[in-house]
Design a protein around this motif. Sequence first.
Motif, PDB file in Angstrom:
ATOM      1  N   SER A  11      -4.599  25.101   0.738  1.00  0.00           N
ATOM      2  CA  SER A  11      -4.341  24.567   2.073  1.00  0.00           C
ATOM      3  C   SER A  11      -3.876  25.659   3.023  1.00  0.00           C
ATOM      4  CB  SER A  11      -3.284  23.464   2.012  1.00  0.00           C
ATOM      5  OG  SER A  11      -3.728  22.371   1.244  1.00  0.00           O
ATOM      6  N   SER A  12      -3.010  26.547   2.531  1.00  0.00           N
ATOM      7  CA  SER A  12      -2.510  27.634   3.365  1.00  0.00           C
ATOM      8  C   SER A  12      -3.605  28.642   3.666  1.00  0.00           C
ATOM      9  CB  SER A  12      -1.336  28.336   2.675  1.00  0.00           C
ATOM     10  OG  SER A  12      -0.206  27.500   2.640  1.00  0.00           O
ATOM     11  N   THR A  13      -4.456  28.928   2.695  1.00  0.00           N
ATOM     12  CA  THR A  13      -5.556  29.859   2.926  1.00  0.00           C
ATOM     13  C   THR A  13      -6.435  29.372   4.063  1.00  0.00           C
ATOM     14  OG1 THR A  13      -5.556  30.488   0.580  1.00  0.00           O
ATOM     15  CG2 THR A  13      -7.530  31.015   1.867  1.00  0.00           C
ATOM     16  N   THR A 144       4.915  11.798  -1.631  1.00  0.00           N
ATOM     17  CA  THR A 144       3.922  12.867  -1.669  1.00  0.00           C
ATOM     18  C   THR A 144       3.169  12.905  -0.339  1.00  0.00           C
ATOM     19  OG1 THR A 144       2.218  11.406  -2.597  1.00  0.00           O
ATOM     20  CG2 THR A 144       3.567  12.645  -4.169  1.00  0.00           C
ATOM     21  N   TYR A 145       2.547  14.042  -0.072  1.00  0.00           N
ATOM     22  CA  TYR A 145       1.768  14.171   1.164  1.00  0.00           C
ATOM     23  C   TYR A 145       0.643  13.138   1.224  1.00  0.00           C
ATOM     24  CZ  TYR A 145      -1.774  15.848   4.376  1.00  0.00           C
ATOM     25  OH  TYR A 145      -2.713  15.912   5.368  1.00  0.00           O
ATOM     26  N   GLY A 146      -0.088  12.987   0.118  1.00  0.00           N
ATOM     27  CA  GLY A 146      -1.208  12.048   0.115  1.00  0.00           C
ATOM     28  C   GLY A 146      -0.772  10.627   0.432  1.00  0.00           C
ATOM     29  N   ALA A 147       0.367  10.222  -0.136  1.00  0.00           N
ATOM     30  CA  ALA A 147       0.873   8.874   0.131  1.00  0.00           C
ATOM     31  C   ALA A 147       1.326   8.737   1.578  1.00  0.00           C
ATOM     32  CB  ALA A 147       2.018   8.554  -0.816  1.00  0.00           C
ATOM     33  N   SER A 148       1.915   9.802   2.126  1.00  0.00           N
ATOM     34  CA  SER A 148       2.339   9.770   3.524  1.00  0.00           C
ATOM     35  C   SER A 148       1.143   9.628   4.450  1.00  0.00           C
ATOM     36  CB  SER A 148       3.122  11.045   3.856  1.00  0.00           C
ATOM     37  OG  SER A 148       3.490  11.084   5.218  1.00  0.00           O
ATOM     38  N   LEU A 149       0.077  10.336   4.145  1.00  0.00           N
ATOM     39  CA  LEU A 149      -1.138  10.237   4.950  1.00  0.00           C
ATOM     40  C   LEU A 149      -1.703   8.813   4.897  1.00  0.00           C
ATOM     41  CD1 LEU A 149      -3.958  12.882   5.021  1.00  0.00           C
ATOM     42  CD2 LEU A 149      -4.494  10.470   4.837  1.00  0.00           C
ATOM     43  N   SER A 185     -12.107  12.844  -4.771  1.00  0.00           N
ATOM     44  CA  SER A 185     -13.077  13.687  -5.482  1.00  0.00           C
ATOM     45  C   SER A 185     -12.418  14.800  -6.286  1.00  0.00           C
ATOM     46  CB  SER A 185     -14.056  14.298  -4.484  1.00  0.00           C
ATOM     47  OG  SER A 185     -13.363  15.062  -3.501  1.00  0.00           O
ATOM     48  N   GLU A 186     -11.139  15.046  -6.048  1.00  0.00           N
ATOM     49  CA  GLU A 186     -10.371  16.020  -6.823  1.00  0.00           C
ATOM     50  C   GLU A 186      -8.918  15.548  -6.868  1.00  0.00           C
ATOM     51  OE1 GLU A 186      -8.815  19.428  -3.926  1.00  0.00           O
ATOM     52  OE2 GLU A 186     -10.971  19.639  -4.264  1.00  0.00           O
ATOM     53  N   ASP A 214      -9.584  16.101   1.864  1.00  0.00           N
ATOM     54  CA  ASP A 214      -9.028  15.413   3.030  1.00  0.00           C
ATOM     55  C   ASP A 214      -7.737  14.679   2.681  1.00  0.00           C
ATOM     56  OD1 ASP A 214     -10.858  16.257   4.868  1.00  0.00           O
ATOM     57  OD2 ASP A 214     -12.039  14.408   4.891  1.00  0.00           O
ATOM     58  N   LEU A 215      -7.639  14.205   1.453  1.00  0.00           N
ATOM     59  CA  LEU A 215      -6.459  13.447   1.053  1.00  0.00           C
ATOM     60  C   LEU A 215      -5.297  14.354   0.645  1.00  0.00           C
ATOM     61  CD1 LEU A 215      -5.242  10.652   0.610  1.00  0.00           C
ATOM     62  CD2 LEU A 215      -6.229  10.650  -1.692  1.00  0.00           C
ATOM     63  N   PHE A 216      -5.602  15.522   0.079  1.00  0.00           N
ATOM     64  CA  PHE A 216      -4.540  16.335  -0.499  1.00  0.00           C
ATOM     65  C   PHE A 216      -4.363  17.716   0.130  1.00  0.00           C
ATOM     66  CE2 PHE A 216      -5.800  13.671  -4.307  1.00  0.00           C
ATOM     67  CZ  PHE A 216      -4.721  12.807  -4.181  1.00  0.00           C
ATOM     68  N   TRP A 217      -5.367  18.233   0.829  1.00  0.00           N
ATOM     69  CA  TRP A 217      -5.196  19.540   1.493  1.00  0.00           C
ATOM     70  C   TRP A 217      -4.568  19.286   2.851  1.00  0.00           C
ATOM     71  CZ3 TRP A 217      -9.281  23.887   0.746  1.00  0.00           C
ATOM     72  CH2 TRP A 217      -9.611  24.003  -0.616  1.00  0.00           C
TER      73      TRP A 217
END
Length: 239
Positions: A11-13, A144-149, A185-186, A214-217
Motif C-alpha cells: 500500500s505504501s509503495t 481492521t481497515y477492511g472492516a472500517s471501509l 480476491s486476496e 480495493d478492500l485491503f490496500w
Amino acid sequence: MSLRIVSLVPSSTETLLALGAQVVACTKYCEQPHIAHVGGSKNPDIGAIVDLGPDLVVLDREENRIEDHDALVAAGVAVFVSDVTDLATAFAVVDDLAAAAGVDATGHAVRVPSTVNVTRPVPGRSTAFVPIWRRPWMTIGRATYGASLLDALGFDVLQFGDDAYPTVDLVDVADAAPDVVIVPSEPYEFDDGHLSEIADAMPAASIVRVDGQDLFWWGIRTPAALDRLARELAPPSTH
C-alpha cells in the motif's frame, strides 16, 4: 534531492509512487516489476536493503515483523512505521508518508482527500462475513481497515472473538446468519468450489466477489476503492 526509499508495504509503495517519491526497492508483492525487489513483507533481505544505502525504509506495524524493524534500526537505517487500522488513518497516512519521503502532497492530483462522501449501497445496514483464508477458515474483525471501509459502505462485519483476524468455523458463521458473504480476491484465492462450500453452509446469504486490493490496500487508492466497492456491493437492481 529526493530521498531514496525502500518500501516493504504494498500500500505504501503504491502511495509513494503516486506522490512522486523515489522508491528504489520494494517487496515482490508490491506489483512493481520495474523496481528492484528485496524479498517479501514477512521475509525481506535485510542485507540487500542495507547495501542499497536507503535514506528511509517504510514498514507497517501489521504488515511487517518487529525483528526486521529492529535489524534495520540496528544497522543504522532510518525507518518509518505506519499503523493503519481504519479509514481515518488510511487518509492520514498519505500526508505522513509524503512528509517522511520529503515530497509535497499539497494539491497533488491523486492526493487522498481528508474526507470522503460515500452513498451506502443498501438501505439501513447489512451484516457481512469476509473470509480471508481457508483450512483454517479465517476472517477479519471489526478493528481492521477492511472492516472500517465496509462500515462506511453500510456493512457490519461479523465479529468472532477479540482477534483482528480470527479463525472461524463455517457452522458458527452460519449460525450468525450474515446477509452477505464478501469474498476478496486476496490474500487467499477462493475458487468456485470454495464458494459452493460457503453457499451450502449459508444458503440465505448472497455471495459477492470483490477486488482484495480495493478492500485491503489503503492510502492513495482508498477513495476510488470505496466508489468501486460501493458499486460492486450494491443490490443488482441498483447497479
